[in-house]
Design an enzyme around this catalytic site. Structure first.
Site, PDB file in Angstrom:
ATOM      1  N   ILE A  29     -51.273   1.255  45.124  1.00 35.15           N
ATOM      2  CA  ILE A  29     -51.289  -0.073  44.505  1.00 35.15           C
ATOM      3  C   ILE A  29     -52.190  -0.110  43.265  1.00 35.15           C
ATOM      4  O   ILE A  29     -52.034  -0.977  42.400  1.00 35.15           O
ATOM      5  CB  ILE A  29     -51.736  -1.122  45.557  1.00 35.15           C
ATOM      6  CG1 ILE A  29     -51.252  -2.504  45.219  1.00 35.15           C
ATOM      7  CG2 ILE A  29     -53.236  -1.088  45.777  1.00 35.15           C
ATOM      8  CD1 ILE A  29     -51.434  -3.513  46.348  1.00 35.15           C
ATOM      9  N   GLN A  91     -63.595   7.305  50.504  1.00 38.00           N
ATOM     10  CA  GLN A  91     -62.518   6.803  51.365  1.00 38.00           C
ATOM     11  C   GLN A  91     -62.713   5.312  51.619  1.00 38.00           C
ATOM     12  O   GLN A  91     -63.814   4.867  51.965  1.00 38.00           O
ATOM     13  CB  GLN A  91     -62.492   7.564  52.701  1.00 38.00           C
ATOM     14  CG  GLN A  91     -61.295   7.170  53.557  1.00 38.00           C
ATOM     15  CD  GLN A  91     -61.164   7.989  54.843  1.00 38.00           C
ATOM     16  OE1 GLN A  91     -61.988   8.857  55.126  1.00 38.00           O
ATOM     17  NE2 GLN A  91     -60.133   7.712  55.616  1.00 38.00           N
ATOM     18  N   HIS A  97     -54.923   9.953  54.579  1.00 37.46           N
ATOM     19  CA  HIS A  97     -53.882   9.934  53.549  1.00 37.46           C
ATOM     20  C   HIS A  97     -54.160  10.980  52.488  1.00 37.46           C
ATOM     21  O   HIS A  97     -55.312  11.280  52.174  1.00 37.46           O
ATOM     22  CB  HIS A  97     -53.753   8.559  52.899  1.00 37.46           C
ATOM     23  CG  HIS A  97     -55.048   7.982  52.427  1.00 37.46           C
ATOM     24  ND1 HIS A  97     -55.957   7.390  53.280  1.00 37.46           N
ATOM     25  CD2 HIS A  97     -55.607   7.914  51.197  1.00 37.46           C
ATOM     26  CE1 HIS A  97     -57.010   6.980  52.601  1.00 37.46           C
ATOM     27  NE2 HIS A  97     -56.834   7.302  51.327  1.00 37.46           N
ATOM     28  N   LEU A  98     -53.089  11.518  51.932  1.00 31.76           N
ATOM     29  CA  LEU A  98     -53.158  12.413  50.793  1.00 31.76           C
ATOM     30  C   LEU A  98     -52.820  11.597  49.554  1.00 31.76           C
ATOM     31  O   LEU A  98     -51.843  10.844  49.549  1.00 31.76           O
ATOM     32  CB  LEU A  98     -52.127  13.537  50.913  1.00 31.76           C
ATOM     33  CG  LEU A  98     -52.432  14.772  51.763  1.00 31.76           C
ATOM     34  CD1 LEU A  98     -52.714  14.385  53.202  1.00 31.76           C
ATOM     35  CD2 LEU A  98     -51.287  15.758  51.675  1.00 31.76           C
TER      36      LEU A  98
END
Ligand code: AMP
Length: 111
Positions: A29, A91, A97-98
């Site tokens: 996003i 993070q 997540h990658l």
């Protein structure tokens, strides 16, 4: 529940760029490059350091998915995979997540 789990469960409508039995991928996003795609396992693992030997296949599948997604975006030869592990490493969403980044020069060392 994290926002990524809601995306997996389709509670939050998101354009899914890739999906298989193990993972889904969608655009970040807040993109940091012309191509910035998140690849997330369907299994809820809060961060990489909380994975274990039972996740070996899954972790491999995430990287193979990254290859396919890079190829789909014509950037097979120039992309970067980032995993931020822990708040001090940047993070912010605690579902593994990658980040797949591409489409601009990627300098080294990273910030
Ligand atoms: P990290 O900081 O490594 O945990 O990365 C989390 C990423 O998730 C950030 O790059 C955010 O921009 C992205 N993000 C947060 N919420 C959403 C969302 N609803 N859809 C897509 N990307 C998101």
């Amino acid at each position: 529940m994290t926002i990524f789990k809601k995306i997996i469960d389709k509670e939050i409508p998101t354009d899914i760029l890739y999906e298989d039995d193990f993972c889904i991928a969608f655009n970040d996003i807040n993109p940091q490059a012309p191509i910035h795609i998140l690849i997330i396992p369907k299994k809820e693992i809060p961060q990489l350091s909380l994975s274990d030997d039972n996740d070996s296949e899954l972790l491999g599948k995430l990287l193979i998915a990254a290859n396919k997604i890079a190829e789909d975006h014509d950037t097979k030869d120039a992309f970067r995979i980032v995993i931020n592990n822990g708040a001090k490493a940047g993070q912010s969403v605690f579902h593994l997540h990658l980040h797949l980044l591409a489409g601009r020069p990627l300098s080294w060392p990273p910030g």
